[in-house]
Design a protein around this motif. Structure first.
Motif, short mmCIF file in Angstrom:
data_model
loop_
_atom_site.label_atom_id
_atom_site.label_comp_id
_atom_site.label_asym_id
_atom_site.label_seq_id
_atom_site.Cartn_x
_atom_site.Cartn_y
_atom_site.Cartn_z
N THR A 22 -13.12 12.58 -30.06
CA THR A 22 -11.75 12.14 -29.76
C THR A 22 -11.60 11.73 -28.31
OG1 THR A 22 -11.11 13.87 -31.30
CG2 THR A 22 -9.35 12.77 -30.12
N TYR A 24 -13.91 10.81 -26.20
CA TYR A 24 -14.67 9.62 -25.86
C TYR A 24 -14.02 8.36 -26.44
CZ TYR A 24 -18.84 7.18 -24.39
OH TYR A 24 -19.70 6.34 -23.75
N THR A 25 -13.44 8.49 -27.66
CA THR A 25 -12.76 7.33 -28.25
C THR A 25 -11.57 6.91 -27.40
OG1 THR A 25 -13.39 8.10 -30.43
CG2 THR A 25 -11.65 6.46 -30.32
N ILE A 29 -12.14 3.32 -26.02
CA ILE A 29 -11.48 2.31 -26.88
C ILE A 29 -10.01 2.10 -26.49
CG2 ILE A 29 -10.95 1.69 -29.26
CD1 ILE A 29 -13.87 1.73 -28.83
N SER B 42 -19.81 -0.80 -26.56
CA SER B 42 -19.90 -0.37 -27.95
C SER B 42 -21.25 0.24 -28.34
CB SER B 42 -19.54 -1.53 -28.88
OG SER B 42 -20.42 -2.60 -28.69
N TYR B 45 -21.08 3.71 -27.41
CA TYR B 45 -20.03 4.36 -28.21
C TYR B 45 -20.57 4.72 -29.59
CZ TYR B 45 -15.77 5.13 -30.75
OH TYR B 45 -14.81 5.69 -31.53
N THR B 49 -20.91 8.37 -31.23
CA THR B 49 -20.35 8.67 -32.55
C THR B 49 -21.40 9.29 -33.46
OG1 THR B 49 -18.96 6.72 -32.25
CG2 THR B 49 -19.05 7.66 -34.45
#
Lengths: 82, 94
Positions: A22, A24-25, A29, B42, B45, B49
């Motif tokens: 969460t 990091y998002t 982003i 990305s 990222y 993830t």
């Protein structure tokens, strides 16, 4: 049934993974769309670190692994006593 | 049909070409700066993830790991039975 400590450790790991994901998002982003002078930027490092820190961690972990393997493989073999 | 390896490789090549064309500003799109930054970050990222997903999977499996008490009792019984059977046939078990 798993024991209590197993369950707390397990769900603790799940919670840790979810919170890292969460954070990091939001960092990578969502923050690019937020104005630079917004309050939320106080809680995050500059965005370059979102790339530098994982790469640094990866380099450290991989070199530690490689070093360990090299040390183990480089050991002189034990003489077999028959 | 395509094998899994081919599927993964083609997806990775597609993504890599998209990322590189964005990196060298060759995309026939005008992206705003936030989008460019997100595309630039990305790969890391996705890595993060994947790491979080792996960690959560390990944690979940640890949390629901069962002690198979019934199966252990059954196995002990079967071991005793097997030992008796083998001793009958003349095998010595220390």
């Amino acid at each position: 049934m798993a024991t209590g400590s197993d369950r707390s450790v397990g769900y603790g790991l799940v919670a840790l993974a979810l919170s890292i994901f969460t954070y990091y998002t939001v960092w990578v982003i969502i923050l690019p769309f937020v104005n630079d002078d917004h309050v939320i930027h106080q809680y995050f490092l500059p965005r370059v670190y979102a790339l530098i820190l994982p790469i640094l961690a990866g380099v450290i972990v991989l070199s530690a692994l490689g070093g360990t393997i090299a040390v183990i493989l480089g050991r002189p073999k034990k003489q077999k006593t028959s | 049909m395509f094998t899994k390896l081919q599927q993964w490789l083609s997806a990775i090549f597609l993504y890599a070409s998209f990322w590189l064309s964005s990196f060298y500003d060759k995309l026939p799109l005008t992206l705003s700066d936030p989008w460019k930054e997100i595309i630039f970050a990305s790969p890391i990222y996705f890595l993060i993830t994947f790491a979080c997903f792996s960690l959560a999977t390990i944690g979940y499996r640890v949390a629901i790991f069962n002690d198979c008490t019934e199966a252990s009792e059954e196995l002990k019984k079967e071991i005793i039975e097997a030992k008796k059977d083998l001793e009958k046939k003349g095998l010595k078990i220390s």
